[in-house]
Design a protein around this motif. Structure first.
Motif, mmCIF file in Angstrom:
data_model
loop_
_atom_site.group_PDB
_atom_site.id
_atom_site.type_symbol
_atom_site.label_atom_id
_atom_site.label_comp_id
_atom_site.label_asym_id
_atom_site.label_seq_id
_atom_site.Cartn_x
_atom_site.Cartn_y
_atom_site.Cartn_z
ATOM 1 N N ALA A 292 90.465 45.981 -24.075
ATOM 2 C CA ALA A 292 90.990 44.807 -24.781
ATOM 3 C C ALA A 292 91.638 43.825 -23.809
ATOM 4 O O ALA A 292 92.064 42.749 -24.199
ATOM 5 C CB ALA A 292 92.006 45.240 -25.839
ATOM 6 N N GLY A 293 91.745 44.235 -22.549
ATOM 7 C CA GLY A 293 92.336 43.338 -21.553
ATOM 8 C C GLY A 293 93.838 43.285 -21.624
ATOM 9 O O GLY A 293 94.451 42.325 -21.192
ATOM 10 N N GLY A 294 94.467 44.310 -22.172
ATOM 11 C CA GLY A 294 95.917 44.255 -22.344
ATOM 12 C C GLY A 294 96.701 45.021 -21.299
ATOM 13 O O GLY A 294 97.914 45.116 -21.391
ATOM 14 N N VAL A 295 96.030 45.587 -20.283
ATOM 15 C CA VAL A 295 96.751 46.444 -19.349
ATOM 16 C C VAL A 295 95.960 46.520 -18.037
ATOM 17 O O VAL A 295 94.753 46.286 -18.002
ATOM 18 C CB VAL A 295 96.958 47.837 -20.012
ATOM 19 N N GLU A 296 96.677 46.834 -16.962
ATOM 20 C CA GLU A 296 96.037 46.923 -15.641
ATOM 21 C C GLU A 296 95.527 48.342 -15.387
ATOM 22 O O GLU A 296 96.205 49.315 -15.723
ATOM 23 C CB GLU A 296 97.061 46.601 -14.542
ATOM 24 N N PRO A 297 94.360 48.512 -14.736
ATOM 25 C CA PRO A 297 93.870 49.861 -14.429
ATOM 26 C C PRO A 297 94.809 50.639 -13.504
ATOM 27 O O PRO A 297 94.803 51.864 -13.503
ATOM 28 C CB PRO A 297 92.521 49.612 -13.755
ATOM 29 N N THR B 26 87.964 44.318 -16.705
ATOM 30 C CA THR B 26 88.925 44.434 -17.800
ATOM 31 C C THR B 26 90.270 43.807 -17.493
ATOM 32 O O THR B 26 91.169 43.844 -18.306
ATOM 33 C CB THR B 26 89.214 45.920 -18.108
ATOM 34 N N ARG B 27 90.434 43.264 -16.300
ATOM 35 C CA ARG B 27 91.716 42.709 -15.878
ATOM 36 C C ARG B 27 92.330 41.833 -16.972
ATOM 37 O O ARG B 27 91.645 40.979 -17.528
ATOM 38 C CB ARG B 27 91.479 41.875 -14.619
ATOM 39 N N PRO B 28 93.602 42.055 -17.304
ATOM 40 C CA PRO B 28 94.216 41.165 -18.294
ATOM 41 C C PRO B 28 94.165 39.731 -17.784
ATOM 42 O O PRO B 28 94.290 39.523 -16.577
ATOM 43 C CB PRO B 28 95.663 41.642 -18.388
ATOM 44 N N PRO B 29 93.996 38.779 -18.664
ATOM 45 C CA PRO B 29 93.883 37.384 -18.211
ATOM 46 C C PRO B 29 95.129 36.933 -17.447
ATOM 47 O O PRO B 29 95.018 36.088 -16.571
ATOM 48 C CB PRO B 29 93.713 36.587 -19.489
ATOM 49 N N GLU C 213 99.572 39.361 -20.485
ATOM 50 C CA GLU C 213 99.511 38.653 -21.766
ATOM 51 C C GLU C 213 98.065 38.236 -22.025
ATOM 52 O O GLU C 213 97.312 37.952 -21.092
ATOM 53 C CB GLU C 213 100.407 37.411 -21.729
ATOM 54 N N ILE C 214 97.686 38.222 -23.296
ATOM 55 C CA ILE C 214 96.275 37.945 -23.589
ATOM 56 C C ILE C 214 96.058 36.818 -24.592
ATOM 57 O O ILE C 214 94.920 36.461 -24.869
ATOM 58 C CB ILE C 214 95.565 39.221 -24.095
ATOM 59 N N VAL C 215 97.141 36.266 -25.168
ATOM 60 C CA VAL C 215 96.946 35.236 -26.195
ATOM 61 C C VAL C 215 97.830 34.012 -25.953
ATOM 62 O O VAL C 215 98.817 34.070 -25.226
ATOM 63 C CB VAL C 215 97.241 35.783 -27.617
ATOM 64 N N MET C 216 97.467 32.912 -26.621
ATOM 65 C CA MET C 216 98.265 31.689 -26.579
ATOM 66 C C MET C 216 99.430 31.766 -27.562
ATOM 67 O O MET C 216 100.508 31.242 -27.323
ATOM 68 C CB MET C 216 97.407 30.482 -26.968
ATOM 69 N N PHE C 217 99.138 32.351 -28.748
ATOM 70 C CA PHE C 217 100.123 32.362 -29.836
ATOM 71 C C PHE C 217 100.426 33.803 -30.239
ATOM 72 O O PHE C 217 99.513 34.612 -30.357
ATOM 73 C CB PHE C 217 99.588 31.591 -31.044
ATOM 74 N N THR D 6 91.521 32.036 -21.394
ATOM 75 C CA THR D 6 90.089 31.785 -21.554
ATOM 76 C C THR D 6 89.326 32.255 -20.314
ATOM 77 O O THR D 6 88.118 32.099 -20.236
ATOM 78 C CB THR D 6 89.818 30.283 -21.775
ATOM 79 N N ARG D 7 90.059 32.799 -19.340
ATOM 80 C CA ARG D 7 89.496 33.272 -18.077
ATOM 81 C C ARG D 7 88.714 32.182 -17.359
ATOM 82 O O ARG D 7 87.743 32.441 -16.653
ATOM 83 C CB ARG D 7 88.598 34.502 -18.299
#
Lengths: 305, 441
Positions: free
Chosen positions: B32-37, B55-58, B76-80, B252-253
């Motif tokens: 989900a891109g929420g954590v670092e390996p 998978t790197r979090p944005p 963090e993965i979202v704007m809002f 948005t990467r």
């Protein structure tokens, strides 16, 4: 598709058929603040009331004798504290056994005479009183383009009728729920209140007491509107009206109480402006200046192309 | 990369050292891109790189400091926050100038270390001390860093334009892995070398997006282990605009070299507003001057609010809540388990200082008005709640006060429960006056 928030006129000058020394158009945003064209700068309203018995002690200490002098309080809001708007809360109607709607109308007249600022009126909270109270307030402010409130899901007809009859805009309040907000806007439209006469009040919980839900509902209402939902594309008003009765303010040491009150209002009101509110309401006079400065700074931010 | 593909690359030992209960749970979070390996200590470099790229979090994670007080920002993965949640609250670090007397610097650090506010089951604390080189003298800066030494592993932020000052300070406090500010187009080679040598996270500072991305890329290539971005705002409004822009590019990467946490120094920008803005809009580390107590309290409460999980239901546990030390004859006030109603009502009840019991029934988190309209609050709900709790044993009377908006239910509640029902006010603000009148009568 990027849409734009509907503009709503608040207050009317002589050329616009009223007697205000200024008037505003709120709304117009096509983005959230800091993310593009956020429309007109949010306005800061200072709340005053016609019966201080239900008003926060920390404000009464600050305003002193003005609490018993509605006209003086309204004038001070404009001349001393430099508010953009006055919001008159008719607390007298909340008293048990209240039976004098004409007095509510007189209070509106008194405030209109005392200040040139546009006026937001918060009327009764009892369906049994609404019809008369809103009629009197609407009549007293005819031509002045008041922002009249509050319409809620179960009791919106009286306020809508008064707004239609006397040419005012309406505050539409729902309890922190985007779908209920939309539904109420549709009900109001069906009653004949056009979109450019509605301001959404998504209900603002005090900082630390549910504010996080209010903040996100404001962001959701705004992002939904900008994504094309016309029934949510109205400006928003935010009043964290329980801010000054929270534990942190009540239990602050005497010398810190006023400071805590101002900070409690400031953080919530400024955050509401960041979330897209077009009018932010506060009760402590000293919050007005810091909030106006912060909002002006926010609006002048330069991003990157 | 899908969660199952990620899972195949993990050790599958469920050792929990990453903080997740199973390797599969970790894999799902990674996907989900929420954590670092890097959270998994058993991955080889090649696998980490492979997973990291896919998978790197944005916004990459950065840890500041060592030990119990260290904190992590980013991921963090979202704007809002309503889209998912904001994970890592910004670290607030309090500034002291190296031109201040050493005893004063030490006192500021101790105050920061010991500051705590208890709110709704959480301890709200400050995150570290920021030392600002205002003397221009590396020795003096090092002496200031030394003064903080006794505060143990309180995270540090070193602010200086001159790499020589950083070098002097890092010699005495490098083992605490301080965050160092800032690498610029002029000094980035030396700053990146220092960050590499001491293993410190590094802030890069530039006025434009292109320069920021360049600096971040050059510093990481030169071996800086972790990077934060300082968009060099002239005003608080600039910060909000630039931070929003950077966050959008990150989630948005669109620009991997902008996928780092943000740094905000509120000192030149007007403190309260800038601090609030940083909390609301994407700051990872916020430097502040020593603040008066009311400001701190409000700021930490805002941070607590914004960094709660927005998908958490807005509910409090049903039950009997004593307010103002009630006795057996104190009134019982029925309310709903919508947390906003609860907190608002509680605020007014505490202010009124009238002893009473708040009797919270389960209305699925709906407010009084919606619960009555939607049938979530009726005589059966009240009856069951009275039976499920020891209300009858708690009080010596059989009277219950219901909210004004529940008035239509009063007769039916009396019939179903046998309790006398009195109708209270609609508005919580009037509860104090109501109770005073009631208790007098």
């Amino acid at each position: 598709m990027t849409e734009r928030i509907t503009e709503v006129a608040v207050g009317a000058t002589r050329t616009e058929g009223g007697t205000r020394t200024r008037s505003y158009r709120i709304g117009g945003a096509s983005a959230l603040p800091g993310m593009g064209d956020a429309g007109s700068r949010p306005l800061v309203a200072l709340e005053i009331c016609d019966d201080p018995a239900l008003w926060p002690a920390v404000v009464l200490e600050e305003v002193g004798d003005l609490a018993g002098d509605l006209a003086g309080w309204a004038r001070a809001a404009e001349e001393w504290w430099n508010a953009d708007l006055v919001r008159l809360v008719l607390t007298s109607t909340r008293r048990r056994g209240f039976d004098d709607p004409a007095a509510a109308g007189r209070a509106v007249e008194e405030v209109l005479a005392a200040t040139g600022l546009p006026l937001v009126v918060e009327g009764s909270a009892d369906p049994a009183l609404d019809t008369e109270v809103f009629r009197r307030c609407g009549e007293a402010g005819e031509g002045e383009r008041l922002l009249l409130g509050t319409a809620e899901a179960e009791r919106y007809r009286s306020v809508a009728a008064a707004a239609l009859a006397y040419g005012h805009a309406v505050v539409a309040q729902t309890p922190i729920d985007i779908n209920l907000a939309k539904q109420l806007n549709i009900l109001l439209r069906e009653t004949g209140v056009s979109h450019d006469r509605i301001v959404i009040d998504p209900y603002t919980g005090a900082l630390g007491y549910g504010f996080e839900y209010s903040y996100s509902v404001m962001e959701r209402v705004r992002t939904a509107a900008l994504a094309g939902d016309a029934d949510l594309a109205m400006p928003m008003i935010s009043a964290a009206q329980d801010s000054l009765t929270v534990k942190e303010v009540r239990e602050a040491p005497d010398e810190e109480r006023a400071g805590t009150a101002v900070e409690w209002e400031f953080y919530a009101a400024f955050a509401a402006a960041v979330a897209g509110a077009g009018i932010v309401c506060v009760r402590h006079p000293r919050t007005v200046g810091v909030l106006k400065e912060a909002v002006a700074d926010l609006w002048e931010g330069a991003g990157w192309p | 990369m899908k969660a199952l593909e990620v899972y195949k690359l993990l050790p599958k030992t469920n050792c929990k050292e990453c903080g997740f209960p199973t390797c599969l749970a970790f894999a799902m979070k990674l996907a989900a891109g929420g954590v670092e390996p890097e959270r998994c200590p058993y991955l080889d470099e090649e696998t980490k790189a492979l997973l990291g790229g896919a998978t790197r979090p944005p916004v990459r994670a950065v840890t500041v400091g060592v030990g119990a007080r260290s904190f992590t920002v980013g991921e963090e993965i979202v704007m809002f926050r309503h889209e998912k949640t904001f994970y890592h609250r910004p670290g607030i670090m309090v500034c002291a100038a190296d031109t201040s007397p050493v005893a004063e610097i030490r006192r500021t650090a101790e105050e920061v270390r010991d500051f705590v506010v208890h709110r709704v089951g959480q301890d709200l604390t400050l995150d570290g001390i920021a030392l600002r080189c205002e003397s221009g003298d590396p020795d003096r800066f090092a002496a200031a860093a030394m003064a903080v030494g006794e505060c143990g592993d309180l995270p540090r932020l070193l602010i200086a334009a001159d790499p020589a000052a950083h070098e002097a300070a890092l010699r005495v406090c490098g083992q605490f892995l301080p965050l160092i500010h800032a690498a610029t187009t002029e000094n980035h080679a030396e700053m990146a070398a220092l960050a590499k040598r001491y293993g410190c996270p590094l802030v890069v500072r530039a006025e434009t997006q292109v320069k920021l991305a360049d600096l971040a890329a050059q510093c990481t290539a030169a071996g800086a282990p972790a990077v934060l971005l300082d968009p060099a705002p002239r005003t608080m409004g600039d910060f909000v605009a630039r931070a929003s822009h950077l966050r959008e590019h990150a989630v948005t990467r669109a620009a991997p070299d902008l996928g780092y946490p943000l740094y905000l120094d509120t000192v030149p920008l007007g403190t309260d507003a800038a601090l609030a803005a940083g909390i609301l809009r994407y700051a990872g580390v916020i430097a502040v001057p020593p603040l008066p107590h009311p400001s701190l309290l409000a700021a930490l409460t805002l941070r607590q609010n914004i960094y709660t999980d927005p998908q958490k239901p807005i509910q409090v546990a049903p039950g009997i809540y004593p307010v103002n030390n009630p006795g057996r004859d104190a009134p019982v006030l029925l309310s709903v388990n919508f947390s906003l109603t609860y907190f608002t009502l509680l605020g007014y009840l505490e202010a009124a200082k009238v002893p009473c019991y708040l009797f919270v029934v389960d209305t699925a988190g709906l407010s009084v008005l919606t619960a009555v309209a939607g049938g979530k609050l009726d005589e059966e709900v009240v009856k069951k709640a009275i039976e499920a709790t020891d209300l009858a044993g708690t009080v010596g009377h059989r009277t219950i006060v219901i909210p004004g908006f529940a008035a239509p239910l009063s007769g039916r509640i009396e019939e179903a429960t046998g309790w006398t029902v009195r109708v209270g006010p609609r508005d919580a603000a009037e509860i104090g006056e109501f109770l005073e009148t009631e208790t007098e009568g």
